[in-house]
Structures are given as C-alpha cells and as structure tokens.
Design a protein around this motif. Structure first.
Motif, PDB file in Angstrom:
ATOM      1  N   TYR A   1     -73.564  12.607  15.936  1.00 60.57           N
ATOM      2  CA  TYR A   1     -72.401  12.542  15.056  1.00 60.57           C
ATOM      3  C   TYR A   1     -72.858  12.298  13.615  1.00 60.57           C
ATOM      4  O   TYR A   1     -72.408  12.934  12.678  1.00 60.57           O
TER       5      TYR A   1
ATOM      6  N   LYS B   1     -74.453  15.319  11.957  1.00 61.61           N
ATOM      7  CA  LYS B   1     -73.417  16.289  11.577  1.00 61.61           C
ATOM      8  C   LYS B   1     -72.795  15.856  10.251  1.00 61.61           C
ATOM      9  O   LYS B   1     -72.634  16.646   9.337  1.00 61.61           O
ATOM     10  N   LYS B   2     -72.484  14.575  10.203  1.00 64.27           N
ATOM     11  CA  LYS B   2     -71.848  14.019   9.009  1.00 64.27           C
ATOM     12  C   LYS B   2     -72.794  14.155   7.806  1.00 64.27           C
ATOM     13  O   LYS B   2     -72.395  14.541   6.718  1.00 64.27           O
TER      14      LYS B   2
ATOM     15  N   PHE C   1     -72.878  17.622   6.417  1.00 61.63           N
ATOM     16  CA  PHE C   1     -71.726  17.951   5.565  1.00 61.63           C
ATOM     17  C   PHE C   1     -71.798  17.237   4.223  1.00 61.63           C
ATOM     18  O   PHE C   1     -71.454  17.804   3.193  1.00 61.63           O
TER      19      PHE C   1
ATOM     20  N   MET D   1     -57.196  16.161   8.356  1.00 55.26           N
ATOM     21  CA  MET D   1     -57.668  15.894   6.987  1.00 55.26           C
ATOM     22  C   MET D   1     -59.197  16.027   6.901  1.00 55.26           C
ATOM     23  O   MET D   1     -59.728  16.643   5.994  1.00 55.26           O
ATOM     24  N   LYS D   2     -59.861  15.447   7.917  1.00 57.50           N
ATOM     25  CA  LYS D   2     -61.311  15.501   7.960  1.00 57.50           C
ATOM     26  C   LYS D   2     -61.788  16.937   8.034  1.00 57.50           C
ATOM     27  O   LYS D   2     -62.750  17.344   7.383  1.00 57.50           O
ATOM     28  N   LYS D   3     -61.057  17.695   8.873  1.00 57.07           N
ATOM     29  CA  LYS D   3     -61.414  19.101   9.070  1.00 57.07           C
ATOM     30  C   LYS D   3     -61.369  19.855   7.759  1.00 57.07           C
ATOM     31  O   LYS D   3     -62.256  20.648   7.448  1.00 57.07           O
ATOM     32  N   TYR D   4     -60.303  19.600   6.996  1.00 53.96           N
ATOM     33  CA  TYR D   4     -60.139  20.305   5.713  1.00 53.96           C
ATOM     34  C   TYR D   4     -61.260  19.932   4.744  1.00 53.96           C
ATOM     35  O   TYR D   4     -61.771  20.762   4.010  1.00 53.96           O
ATOM     36  N   PHE D   5     -61.607  18.638   4.790  1.00 58.22           N
ATOM     37  CA  PHE D   5     -62.669  18.140   3.915  1.00 58.22           C
ATOM     38  C   PHE D   5     -63.982  18.850   4.237  1.00 58.22           C
ATOM     39  O   PHE D   5     -64.678  19.347   3.351  1.00 58.22           O
ATOM     40  N   PHE D   6     -64.295  18.913   5.524  1.00 55.79           N
ATOM     41  CA  PHE D   6     -65.531  19.558   5.950  1.00 55.79           C
ATOM     42  C   PHE D   6     -65.519  21.043   5.617  1.00 55.79           C
ATOM     43  O   PHE D   6     -66.503  21.607   5.172  1.00 55.79           O
TER      44      PHE D   6
END
Lengths: 194, 91
Positions: A25, A28-29, A32, B1-6
C-alpha cells in the motif's frame, strides 16, 4: 510489487513480511506522491536561464508581467552578465500612445531613476501601443533594489505628463528576491573561483 | 476523492513536461543579449498571445546579429495547454 520481490533471492517469507507491514500500500502511495512531485516540478516555471559565454556567464530572467491601472501592462525581462557592472532591463509598456520621458525603479528607500533609455520599437497592439525600451541599471543599485523586503515598483513618466506605475504583489516579490539573490550568489561563487 | 486525486496526479505527471531544443546557430560570436517571444495555445488550436518567431524574439531583445536560437516548449496534458518560447541570443 510481488513480481519485483519474487525476482530476488530473498524468497516468499520476505514477500509475506512486506505485505504484513503494508508496504504494498505504501509503495503505491509513494509512487503516486512521486508522480505528483514530478508534475509539480514540471509546473514550476523556470524564472531564469544560464548561458555560458566566452568571458563568463549570462543569466537571463524570463519576462514577467505586471498589471497597472486601467488596462496598462508592463512586461520586463533582465539580462545579467557575470562580468558586467550593470544589468540590462528590457521592458514593454502596453498603454495609450505616448513617449517615455523617464523610468524610475524604487523599493523601500532604494531608488533608481534614469532618462537614458534606448527605444527598440513602438507599435500598435489593438487599441493600445506597445513601447519596448531598454535601460541599464548599475549592478550595485540593482542588488540593493532586489534585496529590499518592500515590493518593487516600476514607474514610467511620459512626456505628456502621465505616469504609469507597476508594483509587485508581496508574495511574488519575495520569490523574485530569492531568485535574484540565488543568481548573485552563483555569480559571486563563480567569480571567486576565477 | 482519493481516486480523483490519484487520477489527477497520474495525468499531470505523465502529460506535463518542459523541454529546450536548439533551432539554429550562425557563425556569429555568442552574443551577450537575449530576446524571447512566446506563444500560448489551448487545445492546439487557439493561439492566445502571439508570435514566437525568431524575428519577434530578436526585436524584443534588440538583437541585430543572431548567434543562436533555442526553443522552449512547455506542455500540460499534451495539446491541452502549450507554451512555446523562442529564445534568440546575439548582439
């Protein structure tokens, strides 16, 4: 991640530990976040560029726009040579038709004013005129102006008595000061090495 | 929201870049003046501000003898936002 770890000789136990600690995890973070930093660094505009010349370096500060009142605008750029005792400032004034009489740069108690300028061109731009002029600012004055905490104002006096003033916003001015001081440090360092 | 950020991070990271490329060089000595001209386009179609030609850049820098020319391109999301700056060096 599995495939990456699988390629090593550490084996399945290590994969298990990584998963257990949430590394999958985290990586992945991290990926990004790194992507975001890359994009932000691309977004960050280059404020100046450096060119090597036979006698030293040329530092060119990219054009910057300052907005004045009633639709007037001033766009200026600066060229500093590491071996020169003055800085070349080219500026384009977008305003109603008129001839420039004098130019004044001031920041806090520092002040530089001149009537000696070179006119590159004056041409129509829509309903206004673009006047491109060049001035040379002594290096010592330039350094003092660009180290003041008070935002710089560039004021152009016209022959018909009008005057146009353009002032930096405080936040942008702080950034500008840091860029200029960075260049001055580089010049001082490169000159000390020669 | 997280998805959009990524998603935004991926798009920006993969599609924004800045590069400088040489265009021309002459036999004149490398000059101590620099002039720039910039053109901005949205979606590759609409030029906002104008002319990034060598002539315009030389005029802006008060250059009469050109030594070399570089072009700097800055893109966001490919053709969505393009800024092209021509830098002319000379005397």
């Amino acid at each position: 991640m599995n495939s990456l770890v699988g390629c090593t000789n550490i084996g399945a136990s290590h994969t298990f530990i990584l998963h257990n600690f949430g590394m999958r995890y985290l990586s992945k973070k991290l990926f990004f976040v790194l992507l975001l930093f890359c994009s932000l660094s691309a977004f960050a505009k280059e404020r100046y560029s450096v060119r090597v010349l036979p006698d030293g370096n040329m530092y060119f500060f990219m054009p910057y726009k300052l907005k004045g009142s009633s639709g007037t605008m001033l766009q200026y750029d600066m060229t500093q040579l590491s071996y020169s005792d003055s800085v070349a400032i080219n500026m384009t004034l977008t305003s109603p038709m008129g001839r420039v009489k004098s130019i004044r740069l001031f920041s806090g108690e520092e002040n530089y004013s001149t009537t000696q300028y070179e006119l590159f061109f004056q041409e129509r731009a829509g309903s206004r005129f673009n006047t491109r002029i060049h001035i040379d600012c002594p290096l010592s004055k330039f350094r003092r102006l660009f180290s003041c905490s008070v935002p710089l104002t560039i004021e152009l006096m016209m022959e018909d008595g009008k005057h146009y003033a353009f002032t930096y916003k405080t936040k942008t001015w702080q950034k500008e000061v840091s860029f200029v001081s960075e260049v001055q440090e580089m010049i001082a360092y490169s000159n000390s090495r020669q | 929201m997280k998805k959009y950020f990524f998603l935004a991070a991926i798009l920006c990271g993969m599609a924004s870049c800045s590069s400088v490329a040489p265009v021309a060089a002459t036999s004149n000595n490398v000059g101590s003046k620099c002039g720039t001209a910039t053109e901005t386009r949205i979606l590759g179609l609409f030029p906002f501000a104008g002319d990034h030609g060598i002539n315009a850049a030389a005029k802006n820098g008060g250059i009469k003898k050109i030594s070399h020319v570089d072009v700097q391109k800055y893109n966001i999301l490919g053709p969505v936002y393009t800024k092209t700056t021509t830098k002319v060096y000379g005397e």
